[in-house]
Design a protein around this motif. Structure first.
Motif, PDB file in Angstrom:
ATOM      1  N   VAL A 174       0.860  -1.176   0.000  1.00 45.16           N
ATOM      2  CA  VAL A 174       0.000   0.000   0.000  1.00 45.16           C
ATOM      3  C   VAL A 174       0.899   1.230   0.000  1.00 45.16           C
ATOM      4  O   VAL A 174       1.597   1.497   0.989  1.00 45.16           O
ATOM      5  CB  VAL A 174      -0.928   0.020   1.234  1.00 45.16           C
ATOM      6  N   LYS A 175       0.876   1.984  -1.074  1.00 46.07           N
ATOM      7  CA  LYS A 175       1.785   3.132  -1.209  1.00 46.07           C
ATOM      8  C   LYS A 175       1.200   4.360  -0.510  1.00 46.07           C
ATOM      9  O   LYS A 175       0.749   5.310  -1.150  1.00 46.07           O
ATOM     10  CB  LYS A 175       2.075   3.402  -2.684  1.00 46.07           C
ATOM     11  N   GLN A 176       1.217   4.311   0.798  1.00 48.32           N
ATOM     12  CA  GLN A 176       0.744   5.402   1.634  1.00 48.32           C
ATOM     13  C   GLN A 176       1.874   5.833   2.547  1.00 48.32           C
ATOM     14  O   GLN A 176       2.801   5.079   2.821  1.00 48.32           O
ATOM     15  CB  GLN A 176      -0.448   4.953   2.494  1.00 48.32           C
ATOM     16  N   GLY A 177       1.779   7.067   3.041  1.00 50.19           N
ATOM     17  CA  GLY A 177       2.800   7.548   3.953  1.00 50.19           C
ATOM     18  C   GLY A 177       4.125   7.809   3.253  1.00 50.19           C
ATOM     19  O   GLY A 177       4.231   7.779   2.020  1.00 50.19           O
ATOM     20  N   LEU A 178       5.154   8.015   4.030  1.00 49.88           N
ATOM     21  CA  LEU A 178       6.459   8.401   3.487  1.00 49.88           C
ATOM     22  C   LEU A 178       7.133   7.285   2.702  1.00 49.88           C
ATOM     23  O   LEU A 178       7.943   7.541   1.809  1.00 49.88           O
ATOM     24  CB  LEU A 178       7.364   8.875   4.623  1.00 49.88           C
ATOM     25  N   ASN A 179       6.799   6.043   3.018  1.00 52.24           N
ATOM     26  CA  ASN A 179       7.430   4.940   2.298  1.00 52.24           C
ATOM     27  C   ASN A 179       6.889   4.765   0.885  1.00 52.24           C
ATOM     28  O   ASN A 179       7.394   3.933   0.127  1.00 52.24           O
ATOM     29  CB  ASN A 179       7.283   3.645   3.097  1.00 52.24           C
ATOM     30  N   ALA A 180       5.893   5.558   0.523  1.00 50.00           N
ATOM     31  CA  ALA A 180       5.431   5.571  -0.868  1.00 50.00           C
ATOM     32  C   ALA A 180       6.518   6.104  -1.796  1.00 50.00           C
ATOM     33  O   ALA A 180       6.478   5.869  -3.006  1.00 50.00           O
ATOM     34  CB  ALA A 180       4.178   6.423  -0.996  1.00 50.00           C
ATOM     35  N   TYR A 181       7.496   6.814  -1.232  1.00 46.24           N
ATOM     36  CA  TYR A 181       8.582   7.383  -2.034  1.00 46.24           C
ATOM     37  C   TYR A 181       9.693   6.369  -2.305  1.00 46.24           C
ATOM     38  O   TYR A 181      10.619   6.645  -3.068  1.00 46.24           O
ATOM     39  CB  TYR A 181       9.183   8.604  -1.335  1.00 46.24           C
ATOM     40  N   THR A 182       9.642   5.206  -1.676  1.00 47.03           N
ATOM     41  CA  THR A 182      10.673   4.201  -1.884  1.00 47.03           C
ATOM     42  C   THR A 182      10.360   3.350  -3.111  1.00 47.03           C
ATOM     43  O   THR A 182       9.267   3.410  -3.675  1.00 47.03           O
ATOM     44  CB  THR A 182      10.808   3.287  -0.652  1.00 47.03           C
ATOM     45  N   SER A 183      11.343   2.540  -3.515  1.00 48.85           N
ATOM     46  CA  SER A 183      11.186   1.661  -4.677  1.00 48.85           C
ATOM     47  C   SER A 183      11.784   0.295  -4.351  1.00 48.85           C
ATOM     48  O   SER A 183      12.724   0.198  -3.549  1.00 48.85           O
ATOM     49  CB  SER A 183      11.918   2.239  -5.901  1.00 48.85           C
ATOM     50  N   PRO A 184      11.271  -0.761  -4.964  1.00 55.52           N
ATOM     51  CA  PRO A 184      11.833  -2.091  -4.721  1.00 55.52           C
ATOM     52  C   PRO A 184      13.303  -2.163  -5.124  1.00 55.52           C
ATOM     53  O   PRO A 184      13.693  -1.628  -6.161  1.00 55.52           O
ATOM     54  CB  PRO A 184      10.979  -3.000  -5.607  1.00 55.52           C
ATOM     55  N   THR A 185      14.088  -2.825  -4.303  1.00 54.40           N
ATOM     56  CA  THR A 185      15.528  -2.960  -4.581  1.00 54.40           C
ATOM     57  C   THR A 185      15.934  -4.420  -4.799  1.00 54.40           C
ATOM     58  O   THR A 185      17.100  -4.695  -5.069  1.00 54.40           O
ATOM     59  CB  THR A 185      16.370  -2.377  -3.435  1.00 54.40           C
ATOM     60  N   SER A 186      14.991  -5.351  -4.675  1.00 51.90           N
ATOM     61  CA  SER A 186      15.286  -6.763  -4.880  1.00 51.90           C
ATOM     62  C   SER A 186      13.998  -7.480  -5.273  1.00 51.90           C
ATOM     63  O   SER A 186      12.904  -6.914  -5.188  1.00 51.90           O
ATOM     64  CB  SER A 186      15.844  -7.395  -3.597  1.00 51.90           C
ATOM     65  N   GLN A 187      14.141  -8.736  -5.673  1.00 47.93           N
ATOM     66  CA  GLN A 187      12.948  -9.519  -6.035  1.00 47.93           C
ATOM     67  C   GLN A 187      12.017  -9.687  -4.845  1.00 47.93           C
ATOM     68  O   GLN A 187      10.787  -9.764  -5.002  1.00 47.93           O
ATOM     69  CB  GLN A 187      13.362 -10.896  -6.551  1.00 47.93           C
ATOM     70  N   TRP A 188      12.588  -9.695  -3.636  1.00 46.73           N
ATOM     71  CA  TRP A 188      11.767  -9.895  -2.450  1.00 46.73           C
ATOM     72  C   TRP A 188      10.916  -8.674  -2.131  1.00 46.73           C
ATOM     73  O   TRP A 188       9.883  -8.781  -1.480  1.00 46.73           O
ATOM     74  CB  TRP A 188      12.644 -10.247  -1.248  1.00 46.73           C
ATOM     75  N   GLU A 189      11.337  -7.515  -2.578  1.00 43.01           N
ATOM     76  CA  GLU A 189      10.564  -6.299  -2.338  1.00 43.01           C
ATOM     77  C   GLU A 189       9.535  -6.032  -3.436  1.00 43.01           C
ATOM     78  O   GLU A 189       8.826  -5.036  -3.390  1.00 43.01           O
ATOM     79  CB  GLU A 189      11.504  -5.103  -2.186  1.00 43.01           C
ATOM     80  N   GLN A 190       9.462  -6.925  -4.410  1.00 45.53           N
ATOM     81  CA  GLN A 190       8.459  -6.797  -5.467  1.00 45.53           C
ATOM     82  C   GLN A 190       7.157  -7.430  -4.969  1.00 45.53           C
ATOM     83  O   GLN A 190       6.997  -8.650  -4.966  1.00 45.53           O
ATOM     84  CB  GLN A 190       8.935  -7.507  -6.745  1.00 45.53           C
TER      85      GLN A 190
END
Length: 207
Positions: A174-190
Motif C-alpha cells: 500500500v503506497k501510503q505515507g512516506l514509504n510511498a517514495y521508496t522503490s523495490p531494490t530486490s525480487q523480495w521487495e516486489q
C-alpha cells in the motif's frame, strides 16, 4: 491470485493508520528553537526515502537533531478503513502484524476496529520486531494456517513485503505515507500487488 486466501494480515502505521500529523508533530518538536523550517526538514526526509533510506532517521542525523517522542494521539484511521475491514471480515480471518509502541490494542479499540481482528501480533508484546521473520512465524503459528493461504498488507517494502514474501505470504504494498517514495531494490521487495490507498483492497478481494 487471492482466491484461496484464508487470512489477511495488516501492518498498522501508514497502512491502516494515517501517521502524517504524528510525523509533523515530531518534526515541529525537533526543530523548535532552530532556524530549520518544517517543510525544509520534510523535503530532506523525502529525498532520503527516495534513495531507499530510512528518511526520518537520516534527516534527524543530517540536521544533528534528537528524535523526539512519538505522539500516538495524532494518529487517525485512513478513509475507508472501517468499511474495508467490515466487508473483509465477512469472508476472511483478519490479523495484525505490526511494530508498535505499547498500547496497540487500546488504540485499535479507540478507533473502533479492535473487534474486526481475530489475531494481533505486535513487536511490543513479542519482543521481536519486523523485519525479523519470527514475528511473522508467530502469527502463522497462532493462525494455524498454511502460509500460502495468507496475505500480508503493508506500506514498507523492507519491513512488510520482503520478509513476508520470503516466508511464502502473498503480499500487497500500500503506497501510503512516506514509504510511498521508496522503490523495490530486490525480487523480495516486489509485491504481488500494489495499491495507492487501503480502501482499494476491497476490490482486490471482491467485497
Amino acid at each position: 491470485m487471492f482466491s484461496d486466501i484464508l487470512w489477511i494480515f495488516f501492518d498498522m502505521g501508514s497502512t491502516l493508520v494515517d501517521e502524517q500529523q504524528a510525523f509533523r508533530h515530531r518534526v515541529r518538536d525537533a526543530i523548535k528553537g532552530t532556524d530549520i523550517g518544517e517543510e525544509q526538514f520534510y523535503q530532506t526526509m523525502i529525498s532520503y526515502y527516495q534513495q531507499n533510506k530510512k528518511g526520518d532517521k537520516e534527516a534527524f542525523a543530517f540536521y544533528n537533531l534528537a528524535k523526539p517522542e512519538w505522539h500516538s494521539e495524532d494518529e487517525v484511521l485512513y478513509a475507508g478503513v472501517k468499511e474495508c475491514l467490515n466487508r473483509l471480515k465477512g469472508r476472511y480471518r483478519l490479523g495484525i502484524i505490526a511494530n508498535q509502541l505499547p498500547g496497540a490494542c487500546k488504540r485499535l479499540e479507540q478507533w473502533g476496529i479492535l473487534q474486526e481482528f481475530s489475531l494481533i501480533v505486535t513487536s511490543d508484546r513479542e519482543g521481536v520486531a519486523k523485519p525479523d521473520p519470527r514475528i511473522f512465524e508467530a502469527a502463522l503459528q497462532r493462525a494455524d494456517c498454511p502460509v500460502e493461504r495468507c496475505v500480508m498488507i503493508g506500506d514498507r517494502l523492507d519491513n512488510d513485503i520482503a520478509p513476508a514474501k520470503k516466508l511464502g505470504f502473498k503480499t500487497i504494498w500500500v503506497k501510503q505515507g512516506l514509504n510511498a517514495y521508496t522503490s523495490p531494490t530486490s525480487q523480495w521487495e516486489q509485491a504481488d500487488t500494489v495499491v495507492d490507498k487501503i480502501e482499494q483492497i476491497m476490490a482486490l478481494f471482491g467485497v
